[in-house]
Design a protein around this motif. Structure first.
Motif, PDB file in Angstrom:
ATOM      1  N   SER A   1       0.148  -5.222   4.161  1.00 20.32           N
ATOM      2  CA  SER A   1      -0.402  -4.680   3.958  1.00 20.32           C
ATOM      3  C   SER A   1      -0.597  -5.712   1.840  1.00 20.32           C
ATOM      4  O   SER A   1      -1.725  -4.837   1.231  1.00 20.32           O
ATOM      5  CB  SER A   1      -0.755  -3.309   3.847  1.00 20.32           C
TER       6      SER A   1
ATOM      7  N   GLN B   1      -2.056   0.970  -5.555  1.00 22.06           N
ATOM      8  CA  GLN B   1      -3.636   0.867  -5.215  1.00 22.06           C
ATOM      9  C   GLN B   1      -3.521   1.927  -6.273  1.00 22.06           C
ATOM     10  O   GLN B   1      -5.180   2.356  -6.407  1.00 22.06           O
ATOM     11  CB  GLN B   1      -4.098   0.456  -4.478  1.00 22.06           C
TER      12      GLN B   1
ATOM     13  N   GLU C   1       0.724  -0.837  -0.090  1.00 18.46           N
ATOM     14  CA  GLU C   1       0.226  -0.194  -0.022  1.00 18.46           C
ATOM     15  C   GLU C   1       0.687   1.474  -0.419  1.00 18.46           C
ATOM     16  O   GLU C   1       0.419   2.084  -0.557  1.00 18.46           O
ATOM     17  CB  GLU C   1      -0.978  -0.451   1.239  1.00 18.46           C
TER      18      GLU C   1
END
Length: 425
Positions: free
Chosen positions: A274, A244, A239
């Motif tokens: 993550s 993303q 992340e």
């Protein structure tokens, strides 16, 4: 400088590991290239790292005056980075044993990351030589830029970093902003901080003899449609690095124009709590862009060149970067970069000249920035040409030359009183 011997400490990741896998990333690239260039300047460099498999061997001769020494500390496999503090004593003991058995003596220590710094601090006092420390990332800064779902860095790490700021003889940072972060968050004295910008391998990362043919060849090699526009992401899949962000921006671009001829290449491996191997492919499916996104395993620099050359844009949507090596490598190949306006990226990327900087990580802002460069061919081509010139001002040889000056300065420092008394005794 010629004839100096430096002990580099990189406990949690070896410079010989593949960047983009696990905990291997920009720091690996930094340590390996700095060490190589220092060795070529006549400095003997031993890089001490933790052994992670028996097949590595104890000593790897990388090139003349440069070797990597694998120290056994804890189990080879199955030890998470969060558990490595339990092995600091074993790692330090392994270094001491190796040095004692081989009758070695060093002029300076250069530690990388806080775990290595703690070991370097101990060895500095035992060997009575200067400690130069490079943090690479800082807990306080990472916690200030957490992305959704990321776990904050521990207070224990922040305390250890504070100890290193207080006790290292000299601190090396990448940028003015990193210096300011160290002063702001750790009350560091700027008088002992030195700025040494990283570099790029500008001999390896190039546009190729003929840029258009290099792009075509690279796309054929990677199986990418020749006439598509291509956006690439290179780095660890976590992340904090922002894959993303890119996927959501791409989804918005297709919402605006379902027929947009766009492909996305994401090159990297899962890393951190993550992320799992299927995290981002699943997100691509949820967003409905899975047919337009291709995931590639991490690859060595010699193969990574093709990824950069095949792309029209390289996206760097990180939540923070101390410098941005991917951005610099991409520009060296003549590929513009769209990057987050964080950390050292405003230095790595000339906004509006070699790429664009984006404020924040919202899908709309990122979609707008990507579209601006993708849809304006003359602008993109001009940015690519300027990117090569910009990257040429950053080289590992120049960076190592500056670091060598820091080592010279460290060696010339007065010894602390306790060390001085020992020397006189």
């Amino acid at each position: 400088m010629w004839g100096m011997r430096v002990a580099m400490i990189s406990l949690h990741t070896s410079p010989l590991e593949q960047p983009g896998v696990g905990d291997a990333g920009g720091m690996n690239v930094y340590v390996l290239n700095m060490a190589r260039q220092l060795a070529r300047r006549g400095v003997t460099v031993d890089v001490f790292t933790r052994a992670t498999r028996p097949s590595q061997g104890e000593v790897v001769e990388v090139e003349q005056r440069l070797r990597v020494i694998n120290v056994v500390a804890g189990p080879y496999e199955g030890l998470a980075k969060e558990e490595l503090p339990t092995q600091l004593a074993a790692f330090a003991g392994g270094i001491l044993e190796y040095v004692r058995c081989h009758y070695l003596a060093y002029d300076a220590i250069h530690s990388h990351y806080w775990l290595s710094g703690q070991v370097g601090w101990l060895l500095r006092d035992l060997w009575e030589i200067p400690l130069v420390h490079t943090a690479h990332t800082l807990a306080a800064v990472k916690n200030a830029h957490l992305s959704a779902g990321d776990t904050p860095e521990s207070e224990a790490r922040r305390i250890c970093e504070q100890q290193l700021v207080d006790n290292a003889d000299l601190l090396v940072v990448n940028t003015e902003e990193e210096l300011a972060d160290m002063v702001r968050h750790y009350d560091a004295g700027s008088a002992k901080i030195r700025i040494v910008p990283p570099g790029a391998d500008t001999e390896l990362f190039t546009p190729g003899a003929e840029s258009e043919r290099s792009t075509e060849r690279s796309r054929r090699q990677l199986g990418i449609p020749l006439h598509s526009k291509v956006v690439a992401f290179v780095g660890r899949l976590q992340e904090f690095k922002g894959p993303q962000v890119l996927l959501r921006a791409v989804a918005e671009l297709f919402e605006r124009d379902p027929h947009r001829n766009l492909r996305v290449v994401i090159c990297g491996g899962a890393s951190g709590s993550s992320s799992a191997p299927d995290t981002y492919p699943e997100l691509a499916r949820e967003l409905g862009v899975q047919r337009r996104v291709r995931f590639l395993d991490p690859r060595p620099p010699e193969e990574l060149v093709a990824v950069y050359q095949a792309a029209d844009i390289v996206a760097v949507p990180s939540y923070n970067e101390s410098f941005g090596l991917v951005a610099m490598e991409a520009q060296a190949t003549g590929t513009p970069v769209v990057a987050a306006r964080v950390g050292g990226l405003p230095i790595a990327v000339e906004d509006g000249v070699t790429g664009l900087l984006v404020d924040g990580h919202g899908a709309t802002a990122w979609a707008d920035a990507l579209a601006t460069v993708l849809d304006d061919d003359p602008l993109r081509i001009e940015m690519g040409e300027r990117a090569v010139t910009h990257a040429a001002t950053f080289s590992w040889a120049a960076s190592a030359g500056r670091l060598a000056e820091v080592f010279d300065e460290a060696v010339a420092l007065d010894l602390p009183d306790c060390h001085q008394r020992r020397a006189e005794g």
